[in-house]
Design a protein around this motif. Structure first.
Motif, PDB file in Angstrom:
ATOM      1  N   ALA A 233       0.850  -1.197   0.000  1.00 10.00           N
ATOM      2  CA  ALA A 233       0.000   0.000   0.000  1.00 10.00           C
ATOM      3  C   ALA A 233       0.879   1.237   0.000  1.00 10.00           C
ATOM      4  N   ARG A 234       0.443   2.253  -0.721  1.00  5.72           N
ATOM      5  CA  ARG A 234       1.162   3.523  -0.698  1.00  5.72           C
ATOM      6  C   ARG A 234       0.187   4.674  -0.919  1.00  5.72           C
ATOM      7  N   ARG A 235       0.662   5.870  -0.584  1.00  2.00           N
ATOM      8  CA  ARG A 235      -0.174   7.049  -0.747  1.00  2.00           C
ATOM      9  C   ARG A 235      -0.320   7.395  -2.220  1.00  2.00           C
ATOM     10  N   VAL A 236      -1.546   7.770  -2.603  1.00  5.89           N
ATOM     11  CA  VAL A 236      -1.837   8.234  -3.949  1.00  5.89           C
ATOM     12  C   VAL A 236      -2.695   9.492  -3.826  1.00  5.89           C
ATOM     13  N   SER A 237      -2.992  10.088  -4.950  1.00  6.10           N
ATOM     14  CA  SER A 237      -3.888  11.244  -4.991  1.00  6.10           C
ATOM     15  C   SER A 237      -5.250  10.785  -5.484  1.00  6.10           C
ATOM     16  N   VAL A 238      -6.292  11.048  -4.697  1.00  4.64           N
ATOM     17  CA  VAL A 238      -7.661  10.679  -5.052  1.00  4.64           C
ATOM     18  C   VAL A 238      -8.453  11.973  -5.248  1.00  4.64           C
ATOM     19  N   ASN A 239      -8.733  12.280  -6.502  1.00  4.23           N
ATOM     20  CA  ASN A 239      -9.401  13.549  -6.826  1.00  4.23           C
ATOM     21  C   ASN A 239      -8.669  14.740  -6.207  1.00  4.23           C
ATOM     22  N   GLY A 240      -7.335  14.673  -6.225  1.00  6.98           N
ATOM     23  CA  GLY A 240      -6.533  15.784  -5.747  1.00  6.98           C
ATOM     24  C   GLY A 240      -6.259  15.785  -4.259  1.00  6.98           C
ATOM     25  N   ARG A 241      -6.742  14.786  -3.533  1.00  8.54           N
ATOM     26  CA  ARG A 241      -6.504  14.714  -2.085  1.00  8.54           C
ATOM     27  C   ARG A 241      -5.726  13.452  -1.749  1.00  8.54           C
ATOM     28  N   PRO A 242      -4.989  13.458  -0.635  1.00  6.63           N
ATOM     29  CA  PRO A 242      -4.226  12.270  -0.280  1.00  6.63           C
ATOM     30  C   PRO A 242      -5.141  11.074  -0.010  1.00  6.63           C
ATOM     31  N   GLY A 243      -4.760   9.937  -0.549  1.00  7.25           N
ATOM     32  CA  GLY A 243      -5.496   8.699  -0.318  1.00  7.25           C
ATOM     33  C   GLY A 243      -4.530   7.533  -0.281  1.00  7.25           C
ATOM     34  N   LEU A 256      -9.036   0.910  -2.579  1.00  5.98           N
ATOM     35  CA  LEU A 256      -8.734   2.324  -2.754  1.00  5.98           C
ATOM     36  C   LEU A 256      -9.402   3.088  -1.626  1.00  5.98           C
ATOM     37  N   MET A 257      -8.653   3.965  -0.995  1.00  5.05           N
ATOM     38  CA  MET A 257      -9.184   4.697   0.154  1.00  5.05           C
ATOM     39  C   MET A 257      -8.939   6.188  -0.011  1.00  5.05           C
ATOM     40  N   ALA A 258      -9.983   6.982   0.183  1.00  9.09           N
ATOM     41  CA  ALA A 258      -9.865   8.440   0.224  1.00  9.09           C
ATOM     42  C   ALA A 258      -9.867   8.874   1.675  1.00  9.09           C
ATOM     43  N   ARG A 265      -5.797  15.372  11.859  1.00  6.71           N
ATOM     44  CA  ARG A 265      -6.261  13.990  12.043  1.00  6.71           C
ATOM     45  C   ARG A 265      -7.191  13.595  10.906  1.00  6.71           C
ATOM     46  N   ILE A 266      -7.290  12.296  10.678  1.00  2.74           N
ATOM     47  CA  ILE A 266      -8.215  11.777   9.678  1.00  2.74           C
ATOM     48  C   ILE A 266      -9.619  11.790  10.279  1.00  2.74           C
ATOM     49  N   VAL A 267     -10.523  12.484   9.623  1.00  2.00           N
ATOM     50  CA  VAL A 267     -11.897  12.591  10.137  1.00  2.00           C
ATOM     51  C   VAL A 267     -12.872  11.737   9.341  1.00  2.00           C
ATOM     52  N   ALA A 268     -12.480  11.305   8.150  1.00  2.00           N
ATOM     53  CA  ALA A 268     -13.361  10.460   7.340  1.00  2.00           C
ATOM     54  C   ALA A 268     -12.530   9.611   6.397  1.00  2.00           C
ATOM     55  N   LEU A 269     -12.956   8.365   6.239  1.00  2.00           N
ATOM     56  CA  LEU A 269     -12.344   7.436   5.296  1.00  2.00           C
ATOM     57  C   LEU A 269     -13.450   6.853   4.427  1.00  2.00           C
ATOM     58  N   VAL A 270     -13.176   6.761   3.139  1.00  7.35           N
ATOM     59  CA  VAL A 270     -14.097   6.087   2.222  1.00  7.35           C
ATOM     60  C   VAL A 270     -13.263   5.111   1.410  1.00  7.35           C
ATOM     61  N   SER A 271     -13.603   3.830   1.514  1.00 11.90           N
ATOM     62  CA  SER A 271     -12.810   2.827   0.805  1.00 11.90           C
ATOM     63  C   SER A 271     -13.674   2.063  -0.187  1.00 11.90           C
ATOM     64  N   ILE A 272     -13.043   1.673  -1.291  1.00 17.74           N
ATOM     65  CA  ILE A 272     -13.688   0.856  -2.317  1.00 17.74           C
ATOM     66  C   ILE A 272     -12.911  -0.447  -2.423  1.00 17.74           C
ATOM     67  N   THR A 273     -13.621  -1.573  -2.219  1.00 21.79           N
ATOM     68  CA  THR A 273     -12.990  -2.884  -2.389  1.00 21.79           C
ATOM     69  C   THR A 273     -13.745  -3.729  -3.411  1.00 21.79           C
ATOM     70  N   ASP A 274     -14.648  -3.089  -4.128  1.00 26.03           N
ATOM     71  CA  ASP A 274     -15.390  -3.760  -5.186  1.00 26.03           C
ATOM     72  C   ASP A 274     -14.429  -4.045  -6.343  1.00 26.03           C
ATOM     73  N   ALA A 275     -14.080  -5.326  -6.544  1.00 26.62           N
ATOM     74  CA  ALA A 275     -13.074  -5.695  -7.536  1.00 26.62           C
ATOM     75  C   ALA A 275     -13.470  -5.262  -8.944  1.00 26.62           C
ATOM     76  N   LYS A 276     -14.746  -5.380  -9.280  1.00 22.37           N
ATOM     77  CA  LYS A 276     -15.198  -5.005 -10.616  1.00 22.37           C
ATOM     78  C   LYS A 276     -15.039  -3.509 -10.835  1.00 22.37           C
ATOM     79  N   ARG A 277     -15.392  -2.730  -9.829  1.00 24.85           N
ATOM     80  CA  ARG A 277     -15.266  -1.274  -9.961  1.00 24.85           C
ATOM     81  C   ARG A 277     -13.804  -0.865 -10.044  1.00 24.85           C
ATOM     82  N   LEU A 278     -12.957  -1.482  -9.225  1.00 25.93           N
ATOM     83  CA  LEU A 278     -11.529  -1.154  -9.257  1.00 25.93           C
ATOM     84  C   LEU A 278     -10.916  -1.513 -10.604  1.00 25.93           C
TER      85      LEU A 278
END
Length: 288
Positions: A233-243, A256-258, A265-278
């Protein structure tokens, strides 16, 4: 004044009204809606005597902007707020594209700062400091006294001056996400807890639907169930924000996590683990 004259008079003020609404709301669509609502209210008062149309319109659009700001959700918006649209995911490293984003961010610095203000502060600052609306007119717009309007504008001005530059805020968000990644990878759960807000929310989107966890302890429990040795796992940019983007042993993206960061501090996390969507997204490759 008949309807044709009223419409012509309104059109003379439209550019300024639109400029005020865009600066206050930070959204062209919302600004257009505010201007349209201002016209509707003026049309309903067509038979009334209005001594100073410009001041009247400024007061009306100011109150409309306040209502729009107050109706917006108080929580921080996630970079994966839309369930249906696929985010743009890129490497989160300094390079030519990153420099372009940075230049645009500096150009939008005022909007970033305004987002940190309360609705009344935001309106007071924009109307007085940007559009030179006198405090005697600003007070009635805010339903405050002239002195109270001065205090609001002054407080907003101090907050504007204290805000970090966009690139500094971006760096800090990256540091928080990196700290979260490192703590999870090393199993340092005390350090991981320090990166999370106590009431952090985690939306987990799978092929079967979305589940939501609330609270740092809930997030910690979920992280403990993972196996960092089998995941890269590593940091990426998700719609211009760290993810964060994670790949399995075969190099296939598995999550994938935004991350929404506020006040260190991290106040919200949104993750996608749907293999088809990824699989349909254009994602950075694994470095393995």
């Amino acid at each position: 004044m008949d309807e044709i004259e009223l419409s012509a008079a309104f059109e003379q003020h439209r550019p300024r009204l639109l400029a005020v609404a865009r600066r206050v709301l930070g959204s062209h669509a919302d600004a257009e809606d505010a201007v349209q609502e201002t016209w509707l209210r003026l049309d309903r008062h067509a038979g009334d005597e209005i001594e100073n149309l410009g001041a009247w319109l400024t007061r009306v659009i100011g109150r409309i902007c306040i209502d729009i700001l107050r109706s917006r959700s108080a929580r921080a918006e996630s970079a994966l707020e839309d369930d249906d649209s696929d985010p743009i995911v890129t490497e989160d490293a300094d390079g030519p594209e990153d420099a372009a984003v940075e230049a645009d961010a500096i150009g939008m610095a005022m909007l970033v700062v305004l987002d940190s203000l309360e609705p009344a502060e935001r309106l007071a600052f924009v109307l007085h400091d940007v559009f030179a609306v006198p405090f005697s007119e600003l007070g009635p717009i805010l339903d405050r006294s002239t002195d109270a309007a001065k205090m609001l504008a002054s407080r907003a001005r101090r907050k504007v001056q204290q805000q970090p530059r966009p690139h500094e805020e971006r760096r800090r968000r990256r540091e928080v996400v990196d700290a979260f990644l490192t703590a999870a990878r090393e199993g340092d759960f005390e350090a991981l807890m320090r990166t999370l807000a106590p009431d952090v929310t985690w939306q987990h989107r799978t092929a079967h639907g979305t589940t939501v966890m609330v609270g740092a302890n809930e997030v910690l429990t979920a992280v403990r169930q993972g196996n960092p040795e089998r995941v890269q796992a590593r940091r990426v940019s998700v719609n211009g924000r760290p993810g964060i983007l994670a790949w399995g042993p075969t190099g296939r993206p598995i999550a994938l996590m935004a991350c929404t960061v506020a006040n260190g501090r991290i106040v919200a996390l949104v993750s996608i683990t749907d293999a088809k969507r990824l699989s349909r997204m254009q994602l950075p490759p694994s470095s393995r």
